[in-house]
Design an enzyme around this catalytic site. Structure first.
Site, PDB file in Angstrom:
ATOM      1  CB  ALA A  16      -0.933  -0.016   1.214  1.00  0.00           C
ATOM      2  CG  ASN A 108       5.815   1.896  10.359  1.00  0.00           C
ATOM      3  OD1 ASN A 108       5.604   3.085  10.201  1.00  0.00           O
ATOM      4  ND2 ASN A 108       4.979   0.948   9.959  1.00  0.00           N
ATOM      5  CE  LYS A 190       4.027   7.209  12.253  1.00  0.00           C
ATOM      6  NZ  LYS A 190       4.235   6.141  11.280  1.00  0.00           N
ATOM      7  CG  ASN A 198       0.920   0.607  16.602  1.00  0.00           C
ATOM      8  OD1 ASN A 198       0.338   1.643  16.880  1.00  0.00           O
ATOM      9  ND2 ASN A 198       1.365   0.345  15.392  1.00  0.00           N
TER      10      ASN A 198
END
Lengths: 308, 308
Positions: A16, A108, A190, A198
């Site tokens: 994606a 990430n 972040k 998460n």
């Protein structure tokens, strides 16, 4: 070449994130080559489709390749694989890399710039944080739900002309893009959110951000995990104000029953980036002398629950 | 009366533990009254059945009562409820308690002696640790798999004549029983095992002791959780040698795919004693200045996973 985005760009990892950012760059006129495997035939025949805010953007034709040898040396390589698949880069990247090639990771967590730097030299590495909600809903089809902002920076260096040139290419493609002076500080900022939300969404048995916040005991644990990460980040030289953690909690209250990306990955049986989001921050925090017991427990449980 | 076990004994909580220990006491001639609810009619008609090591022990008749008012004042009240049901004691116990009545809790973890002491006076409270594998397989039927040893002691006092009298009654009933001088130290020693193994078996998604030990990362977390509990116990004045934690890990290696009792409870949808095994040790450790971050994370996740 002063502007790497004006040259040949490879997208490695056409999930994606890769299809979305690479697709928008291609639409704006950049010379983008996509490395594709399962979506290759579809992309060659029908191009890429990006559905965003009620509109459907068709990109056809796109330059989809089966191997990086076919792509050849590029000015800019954008790495958009899952961090769990980094070992594949050892074979994928060499055909793309010439003396001037820059490597930009959109992955990430922590450790991805380091992975690239150790193998191909720190001086060519940049990273970006993606604040975006995306899903690949079918071969060659990406659904864009929200946001899309990129924060792009150099690896352990202040920004330079090339950083701004790349950022301008993304901006020209319609993506809100900011150049940041300290990329790793942004990564820690972040992580302050990703580590608790998460993590607890998976370890709590598959719960949403709203569930974490509604349970006072979990909310307090989320806040303590943030404080530990904040302490680790500061010991590592990153300046993040006290108010940032509280702001993150407050900001999350408006999210409702939002499922963090790691939870979606876990529930779909996809790999979860356990090392990048929990393992590497834990190791770095411990090495810096921070008290990381809460994160240790969460990390170990996530390794087991995600079979990492 | 010098020997409380020679008088009237009430068993409150006629699950596996209550039926097993109470049943053996009754068989050996003690005057035991069982408070029963769901098993009442079966016990009145058919007595109790204890299956142990290939033998079936039939106890009939047993004195099963529907209310504690029916039982009346006892010399000894044995509390064998789940710790999660302690609030029920506020109504159940008063009819049983006269000036001389002793209260003996067979419950797990920390806080149960305190619960009794706060309401009915510390001087009448004793506790025992049960090292036993039991299961209530049908109304009035208890299956005994292994062990059975009791360690019995006074609440925050050294042992006394009455302690030894009660221990002798259990011994005479065929139960290996030891009198301990520091009951709370023994509770912490048992917690050193229960905290990691019962906890990780649930938080790890339903895994056995062998699974925890086979995964080096979980095994290391189990060891760290033990070290934290050891530190807390020592700060609270309990003397436990360094070698004890390592011994607990080694001992566990011979257990194979053993499911801790809390995991069985969780998988069967029964309440899990989260406060007694994780919450109270965490609170006491924090109050004593110990670093309890690992336990905090485990405790909070268990609260959520067990809906406590």
């Amino acid at each position: 070449m002063n502007d790497p985005a004006a040259g040949k760009i490879a997208i490695i990892g056409a999930g994606a994130v890769g299809c979305y950012y690479g697709g928008l760059l291609a639409r704006s006129g950049c010379d983008v080559r996509f490395l594709m495997r399962s979506d290759l035939e579809t992309a060659r025949q029908h191009g890429l489709t990006i559905k965003t805010r009620g509109k459907t953007v068709k990109l056809s034709p796109v330059r989809a390749c089966a191997t990086t040898a076919e792509i050849g040396v590029c000015e800019l390589v954008i790495v958009a694989l899952k961090a769990t698949a980094n070992a594949a880069l050892d074979e994928l990247l060499p055909p793309l890399i010439g003396p001037q090639t820059l490597l930009l990771t959109l992955q990430n967590g922590l450790g991805n710039e380091e992975y690239l730097a150790q193998r191909w030299g720190a001086e060519r590495v940049l990273g970006a944080l993606c604040f975006v909600c995306l899903n690949r809903t079918a071969p060659g089809v990406v659904e864009h739900y929200d946001h899309g902002t990129l924060c792009i920076g150099e690896f352990r260096r202040p920004s330079a002309e090339r950083t701004r040139n790349i950022a301008e290419a993304f901006s020209a493609a319609g993506i809100e893009t900011h150049v940041v002076e300290n990329l790793l500080t942004e990564r820690w900022r972040k992580l302050l959110w990703n580590i608790p939300f998460n993590g607890l969404s998976i370890a709590g048995g598959g719960i949403t951000v709203a569930d974490v916040l509604a349970d006072e005991r979990l909310r307090s644990l989320a806040r303590h995990l943030m404080d530990d990460a904040l302490d680790a980040a500061r010991r590592l030289g990153h300046e993040i104000p006290d108010s940032f953690a509280e702001f993150q909690i407050e900001r999350s209250c408006s999210m409702g029953p939002y499922k963090p990306s790691s939870l979606l990955d876990w529930q779909a049986g996809r790999p979860v980036e356990v090392e990048a989001i929990w393992g590497e921050p834990w190791r770095q925090g411990v090495a810096a002398g921070a008290s990381m017991g809460r994160l240790e427990t969460l990390y170990r449980l996530l390794q087991v629950l995600t079979k990492s």
